[in-house]
Design an enzyme around this catalytic site. Structure first.
Site, PDB file in Angstrom:
ATOM      1  N   GLY A 179       0.981  -1.282  -0.090  1.00 44.70           N
ATOM      2  CA  GLY A 179      -0.006  -0.062   0.281  1.00 44.70           C
ATOM      3  C   GLY A 179       1.155   1.572   0.146  1.00 44.70           C
ATOM      4  O   GLY A 179       2.073   1.144   0.354  1.00 44.70           O
ATOM      5  N   SER A 180      -0.009   2.305  -0.035  1.00 44.65           N
ATOM      6  CA  SER A 180       1.147   3.834   0.034  1.00 44.65           C
ATOM      7  C   SER A 180       2.098   4.106   1.229  1.00 44.65           C
ATOM      8  O   SER A 180       2.558   3.952   1.240  1.00 44.65           O
ATOM      9  CB  SER A 180       0.162   4.603  -0.659  1.00 44.65           C
ATOM     10  OG  SER A 180      -1.055   5.068   0.749  1.00 44.65           O
ATOM     11  N   ASP A 212       3.412  -2.375   7.985  1.00 45.85           N
ATOM     12  CA  ASP A 212       2.242  -2.399   6.973  1.00 45.85           C
ATOM     13  C   ASP A 212       1.531  -1.367   7.881  1.00 45.85           C
ATOM     14  O   ASP A 212       1.353  -1.239   9.330  1.00 45.85           O
ATOM     15  CB  ASP A 212       2.040  -3.755   6.820  1.00 45.85           C
ATOM     16  CG  ASP A 212       1.110  -3.880   5.805  1.00 45.85           C
ATOM     17  OD1 ASP A 212       0.838  -3.103   5.186  1.00 45.85           O
ATOM     18  OD2 ASP A 212       0.401  -5.079   5.645  1.00 45.85           O
ATOM     19  N   ASP A 247      -6.618   0.025   6.597  1.00 43.91           N
ATOM     20  CA  ASP A 247      -7.634   0.542   6.287  1.00 43.91           C
ATOM     21  C   ASP A 247      -7.860   1.497   7.363  1.00 43.91           C
ATOM     22  O   ASP A 247      -8.808   2.483   7.132  1.00 43.91           O
ATOM     23  CB  ASP A 247      -8.451   0.449   5.500  1.00 43.91           C
ATOM     24  CG  ASP A 247      -7.293  -0.507   3.929  1.00 43.91           C
ATOM     25  OD1 ASP A 247      -7.487  -0.260   3.070  1.00 43.91           O
ATOM     26  OD2 ASP A 247      -7.914  -1.894   3.716  1.00 43.91           O
ATOM     27  N   GLY A 258      -7.041  -3.567   1.398  1.00 43.33           N
ATOM     28  CA  GLY A 258      -7.358  -2.096   0.461  1.00 43.33           C
ATOM     29  C   GLY A 258      -7.069  -2.268  -0.366  1.00 43.33           C
ATOM     30  O   GLY A 258      -7.840  -2.739  -1.214  1.00 43.33           O
ATOM     31  N   GLY A 259      -5.908  -2.821  -0.597  1.00 48.18           N
ATOM     32  CA  GLY A 259      -4.691  -3.322  -2.056  1.00 48.18           C
ATOM     33  C   GLY A 259      -4.992  -4.173  -2.171  1.00 48.18           C
ATOM     34  O   GLY A 259      -4.215  -5.224  -3.140  1.00 48.18           O
ATOM     35  N   GLU A 316      -0.438 -10.883   3.652  1.00 45.36           N
ATOM     36  CA  GLU A 316      -0.547  -9.842   4.710  1.00 45.36           C
ATOM     37  C   GLU A 316      -0.798 -10.646   5.564  1.00 45.36           C
ATOM     38  O   GLU A 316      -0.003 -10.277   7.101  1.00 45.36           O
ATOM     39  CB  GLU A 316      -1.111  -8.399   5.080  1.00 45.36           C
ATOM     40  CG  GLU A 316      -0.696  -7.471   3.889  1.00 45.36           C
ATOM     41  CD  GLU A 316      -1.607  -6.220   3.296  1.00 45.36           C
ATOM     42  OE1 GLU A 316      -1.160  -4.837   2.490  1.00 45.36           O
ATOM     43  OE2 GLU A 316      -2.723  -6.913   3.748  1.00 45.36           O
TER      44      GLU A 316
END
Ligand code: 5RP
Length: 219
Positions: free
Chosen positions: A29-30, A81, A84, A96-97, A103
């Protein structure tokens, strides 16, 4: 501080937990991407990383960080990590990704899970963010009917396949007052690979980016 600056601040703060000479589990994720960029600045101090997704593996490799297969390591000291949604009890909604299964595996294999997110992810009750459930494609409709039976509104994530070749149902309309119970209940539906609740094994430490700086839970 804007949202990206808060993500960057927590990504930087997570470096403090990286043991020298270790192999690190890295999320997706971002916010995790900001962490990978930070990790690159100390890459000579680590032996490598285990990635929770193909996208993360590619970013790690672009930075010259060796990517190892989880099967080739005996265990991980640290997993970092994003999430969300997160509660102060460190129960999380993730996926969300779409990388929730890998994960969860990497988190399970790690001694310490440090979750990094900006303050917008902190909630009193999980469920406003639709809860992702990874399903074996042939079981999709069956699993969706089971979810409807207990009051959720599953929606197929259209045009999306996970790194494992499966599909995602996003469950809307949940108010998750018993995250551990719901995590177990969903995982008992045949055809579910796993769901995005990280409650049985939540984060050990939550680093929250706020306008006032990085807040650590527990302090
Ligand atoms: C991916 C995840 C991410 O951690 C989650 O979606 C948060 O992403 P971001 O840091 O981009 O907000 O679970 O499967």
């Amino acid at each position: 501080m804007n949202q990206d600056e808060m993500k960057k601040a927590v990504a930087h703060a997570a470096l403090e937990f990286v043991p020298t000479g270790s192999i690190i589990g890295v999320g997706t994720g971002s916010t995790a991407n900001f962490f990978i960029d930070e990790l690159a600045t100390i890459k000579s101090r680590i032996d490598g990383a285990v990635a929770s997704s193909v996208a993360t593996a590619e970013r790690l490799k672009r930075h010259g960080i060796p990517v190892l297969d989880l099967n080739d390591v005996s265990g991980l000291g640290l997993y970092v990590d994003g999430a969300d949604e997160a509660t102060v009890h460190r129960a999380l909604v993730k996926g969300g990704g779409g990388a929730l299964t890998r994960e969860k595996i990497v988190a399970a294999a790690s001694k310490t899970f440090v979750c990094i997110c900006d303050e917008s992810k902190l909630v009193d009750v999980l469920g406003r963010f639709p809860l992702p459930v990874e399903v074996i494609p042939m079981a999709r409709s069956f699993v969706a009917r089971e979810i409807v039976a207990f009051g959720g509104r599953p929606e197929l994530r259209k045009g999306f396949k996970t790194d494992n070749g499966n599909e995602i149902l996003d469950i809307h309309g949940l108010t998750i007052t018993d995250p551990v119970g719901l995590e177990e209940r969903l995982n008992h539906i045949t055809g579910v690979v796993t769901n995005g609740l990280f409650a049985r094994r939540g984060a050990d430490i939550l680093l929250l980016g706020t306008r006032q700086g990085v807040r650590r839970i527990p302090a």
